[in-house]
Enzyme design. Structure first.
Site, PDB file in Angstrom:
ATOM      1  N   GLY A 143       0.834  -1.204   0.000  1.00  0.00           N
ATOM      2  CA  GLY A 143       0.000   0.000   0.000  1.00  0.00           C
ATOM      3  C   GLY A 143       0.864   1.247   0.000  1.00  0.00           C
ATOM      4  O   GLY A 143       1.906   1.269   0.641  1.00  0.00           O
ATOM      5  N   ASP A 193       0.172   1.530   8.995  1.00  0.00           N
ATOM      6  CA  ASP A 193      -0.341   0.736  10.121  1.00  0.00           C
ATOM      7  C   ASP A 193       0.615   0.714  11.325  1.00  0.00           C
ATOM      8  O   ASP A 193       0.217   0.343  12.424  1.00  0.00           O
ATOM      9  CB  ASP A 193      -0.596  -0.713   9.688  1.00  0.00           C
ATOM     10  CG  ASP A 193      -1.746  -0.844   8.702  1.00  0.00           C
ATOM     11  OD1 ASP A 193      -2.357   0.184   8.366  1.00  0.00           O
ATOM     12  OD2 ASP A 193      -2.017  -1.973   8.273  1.00  0.00           O
ATOM     13  N   ARG A 242      -4.949  -3.302   9.559  1.00  0.00           N
ATOM     14  CA  ARG A 242      -5.441  -4.631   9.236  1.00  0.00           C
ATOM     15  C   ARG A 242      -5.247  -5.606  10.395  1.00  0.00           C
ATOM     16  O   ARG A 242      -6.154  -6.340  10.764  1.00  0.00           O
ATOM     17  CB  ARG A 242      -4.668  -5.110   8.012  1.00  0.00           C
ATOM     18  CG  ARG A 242      -5.259  -6.252   7.343  1.00  0.00           C
ATOM     19  CD  ARG A 242      -4.745  -6.535   5.981  1.00  0.00           C
ATOM     20  NE  ARG A 242      -3.453  -6.013   5.626  1.00  0.00           N
ATOM     21  CZ  ARG A 242      -3.063  -5.842   4.366  1.00  0.00           C
ATOM     22  NH1 ARG A 242      -3.897  -6.107   3.399  1.00  0.00           N
ATOM     23  NH2 ARG A 242      -1.862  -5.423   4.107  1.00  0.00           N
ATOM     24  N   GLU A 280     -10.302  -1.331  11.288  1.00  0.00           N
ATOM     25  CA  GLU A 280     -10.913  -2.204  10.270  1.00  0.00           C
ATOM     26  C   GLU A 280     -10.684  -3.688  10.563  1.00  0.00           C
ATOM     27  O   GLU A 280     -11.428  -4.546  10.094  1.00  0.00           O
ATOM     28  CB  GLU A 280     -10.355  -1.883   8.887  1.00  0.00           C
ATOM     29  CG  GLU A 280      -8.858  -2.161   8.792  1.00  0.00           C
ATOM     30  CD  GLU A 280      -8.259  -1.919   7.417  1.00  0.00           C
ATOM     31  OE1 GLU A 280      -9.004  -1.739   6.445  1.00  0.00           O
ATOM     32  OE2 GLU A 280      -7.028  -1.922   7.329  1.00  0.00           O
ATOM     33  N   ARG A 328     -24.581   6.105  12.601  1.00  0.00           N
ATOM     34  CA  ARG A 328     -24.061   6.173  11.239  1.00  0.00           C
ATOM     35  C   ARG A 328     -22.636   5.642  11.192  1.00  0.00           C
ATOM     36  O   ARG A 328     -21.892   5.733  12.184  1.00  0.00           O
ATOM     37  CB  ARG A 328     -24.051   7.622  10.739  1.00  0.00           C
ATOM     38  CG  ARG A 328     -25.407   8.284  10.743  1.00  0.00           C
ATOM     39  CD  ARG A 328     -26.364   7.617   9.760  1.00  0.00           C
ATOM     40  NE  ARG A 328     -27.674   8.263   9.809  1.00  0.00           N
ATOM     41  CZ  ARG A 328     -28.059   9.188   8.951  1.00  0.00           C
ATOM     42  NH1 ARG A 328     -27.258   9.602   7.996  1.00  0.00           N
ATOM     43  NH2 ARG A 328     -29.260   9.716   9.054  1.00  0.00           N
ATOM     44  N   GLN A 372      -6.804   8.032   4.350  1.00  0.00           N
ATOM     45  CA  GLN A 372      -5.709   8.014   5.338  1.00  0.00           C
ATOM     46  C   GLN A 372      -4.337   7.802   4.711  1.00  0.00           C
ATOM     47  O   GLN A 372      -3.316   8.015   5.344  1.00  0.00           O
ATOM     48  CB  GLN A 372      -5.942   6.893   6.359  1.00  0.00           C
ATOM     49  CG  GLN A 372      -7.168   7.103   7.192  1.00  0.00           C
ATOM     50  CD  GLN A 372      -7.667   5.786   7.764  1.00  0.00           C
ATOM     51  OE1 GLN A 372      -7.355   5.457   8.895  1.00  0.00           O
ATOM     52  NE2 GLN A 372      -8.421   5.035   6.993  1.00  0.00           N
ATOM     53  N   ARG A 373      -4.302   7.277   3.490  1.00  0.00           N
ATOM     54  CA  ARG A 373      -3.008   7.002   2.854  1.00  0.00           C
ATOM     55  C   ARG A 373      -2.595   8.091   1.877  1.00  0.00           C
ATOM     56  O   ARG A 373      -1.464   8.112   1.408  1.00  0.00           O
ATOM     57  CB  ARG A 373      -3.065   5.665   2.098  1.00  0.00           C
ATOM     58  CG  ARG A 373      -3.118   4.476   3.003  1.00  0.00           C
ATOM     59  CD  ARG A 373      -2.487   3.237   2.432  1.00  0.00           C
ATOM     60  NE  ARG A 373      -2.751   2.952   1.057  1.00  0.00           N
ATOM     61  CZ  ARG A 373      -3.196   1.781   0.585  1.00  0.00           C
ATOM     62  NH1 ARG A 373      -3.446   0.805   1.432  1.00  0.00           N
ATOM     63  NH2 ARG A 373      -3.349   1.578  -0.702  1.00  0.00           N
TER      64      ARG A 373
HETATM   65  O1  F6P Z   1      -1.203  -2.204   4.972  1.00  0.00           O
HETATM   66  C1  F6P Z   1      -1.621  -0.904   4.883  1.00  0.00           C
HETATM   67  C2  F6P Z   1      -3.073  -0.835   4.545  1.00  0.00           C
HETATM   68  O2  F6P Z   1      -3.377   0.511   4.378  1.00  0.00           O
HETATM   69  C3  F6P Z   1      -4.006  -1.508   5.554  1.00  0.00           C
HETATM   70  O3  F6P Z   1      -4.279  -0.693   6.649  1.00  0.00           O
HETATM   71  C4  F6P Z   1      -5.207  -1.791   4.710  1.00  0.00           C
HETATM   72  O4  F6P Z   1      -5.955  -2.867   5.210  1.00  0.00           O
HETATM   73  C5  F6P Z   1      -4.602  -2.176   3.412  1.00  0.00           C
HETATM   74  O5  F6P Z   1      -3.385  -1.496   3.323  1.00  0.00           O
HETATM   75  C6  F6P Z   1      -5.486  -1.849   2.234  1.00  0.00           C
HETATM   76  O6  F6P Z   1      -4.834  -2.218   1.070  1.00  0.00           O
HETATM   77  P1  F6P Z   1      -5.387  -2.020  -0.404  1.00  0.00           P
HETATM   78  O7  F6P Z   1      -5.253  -0.560  -0.709  1.00  0.00           O
HETATM   79  O8  F6P Z   1      -4.480  -2.839  -1.252  1.00  0.00           O
HETATM   80  O9  F6P Z   1      -6.778  -2.476  -0.397  1.00  0.00           O
END
Ligand code: F6P
Length: 343
Positions: free
Chosen positions: A10, A128, A172, A223, A267, A275-276
């Protein structure tokens, strides 16, 4: 020396800062040449590379994402994959590789080093923050800040409408983002994968708050939290065997159940990839740059099979095996510290 650089897994704010740190240091101190491998390990299979010089990495420090692109390609999930990686490195004249990634990318790097003495150094990346061997990974605090900004905004709207809002954050296997954003955002209940709980317990905590006369609440849930009744679809796995959790929707599940158990309008908000994305915070730009500089020094010193890391204020390096052996999850003493807030 010709140094390859790839980013896997990611994306994460600060990846470009690492790339810039490696290239600038390699050129200025060691006269290294650099090639960027596009789309992680996949770029080696496809011989998809670009030259990286000082001009090419100029101006990328504050940019989110990765100029090299990324993928979740796993060479070890393909027949002859590792051998193909070695062949590609040879064809492309790559003498050493800097692999920037999380447990999966660095796990591959560790195996390539152990199985074939492949000259690779690692740089720890993940929002993470679940990699061992380093106090923190770059990108984590940016993700936490994004979540806190969202939680602040959700407070005012939840308050205005007397609602319970369940905010799902990434993480995750580890609840670091939920823990830190929940604390800093003043969440009323924080739920982490490391601490199993029940929907009844969450409802009890919320009802206690409502009985005190409060009319709204914010629940932050990682999540990776599983309740009885939540399901992850096992047919939607990536090449490393991870379920794509963002689609499983624990917040939606929880908000739905809490509606009847609290009598409130509940909700769900899934922050997901927000977040990324975007620009890294100053802390992450600085940490990522220091990791990049150190990775170039490791290459020059032949410190292969190792990963750049931070301990306290110092940048050092540790064996890759230390980083990928066990995930760094939230330890019980951290839940206890914040006991009244955690479900
Ligand atoms: O490993 C980082 C992460 O952002 C996790 O928190 C998340 O579950 C996962 O990547 C999501 O990955 P993708 O963008 O491949 O669905």
């Amino acid at each position: 020396m010709r140094v390859g650089i790839l980013t896997g897994g990611g994306d994460c704010p600060g990846l470009n800062a690492v790339i810039r740190g490696v290239v600038r240091t390699g050129i200025r101190r060691y006269d290294h040449e650099h090639v960027g491998i596009r789309h992680g390990w996949r770029g080696l299979f496809e011989r998809d590379v670009i030259p990286l010089d000082q001009d090419r990495v100029s101006g990328i420090l504050p940019l989110g994402g990765t100029m090299l692109r990324s993928s979740r390609t796993n060479p070890y999930s393909r027949d002859g994959g590792p051998e193909e990686v070695l062949a590609a490195a040879k064809d492309l004249g790559i003498d050493a590789l800097v692999a920037i990634g999380g447990e999966d990318t660095l796990g591959v790097a560790d195996k390539l080093y152990k199985d074939y003495a492949f000259p690779v150094v690692g740089v720890p990346k993940t929002i993470d923050n679940d990699l061992s061997g380093t106090d923190v990974t770059f990108g984590f605090w940016t993700a936490v800040q994004i979540a806190v900004d969202a939680i602040d905004r959700l407070h005012t709207t939840a308050d205005s409408h007397d609602r319970i809002i369940v905010v799902e954050v990434m993480g995750r296997h580890a609840g670091w983002i939920a823990l830190e954003s929940g604390i800093a955002g003043g969440a009323h209940v924080i739920l982490l994968p490391e601490r199993p709980t029940t929907v009844d317990r969450v409802a009890e905590l919320l009802n206690q708050r409502l009985e005190r006369g409060k009319e709204f609440a914010i629940v932050v849930v990682s999540e990776g939290v599983q309740f009885e009744g939540t399901s992850s679809s096992a047919d939607d796995l990536d090449e490393f065997g991870h379920v794509k959790l963002a689609d499983a929707g624990v917040a939606t599940f929880l908000a739905d159940r809490l509606k009847t158990m609290t009598g409130k309008d509940c909700r769900a908000v899934v922050l997901g990839h927000i977040q990324r994305g975007g620009s890294p915070l100053a802390f992450d730009r600085s940490l990522a740059t220091r990791f990049g500089v150190h990775a170039a020094e490791m290459v020059a010193g032949g410190l292969f099979g190792r990963m750049a890391a931070v301990r306290g204020a110092d940048i050092l390096d540790v064996p890759l095996a230390e980083a990928v052996g066990t995930l760094k999850t939230v330890p019980p003493e951290r839940f206890e510290e914040k006991n009244p807030f955690i479900g």
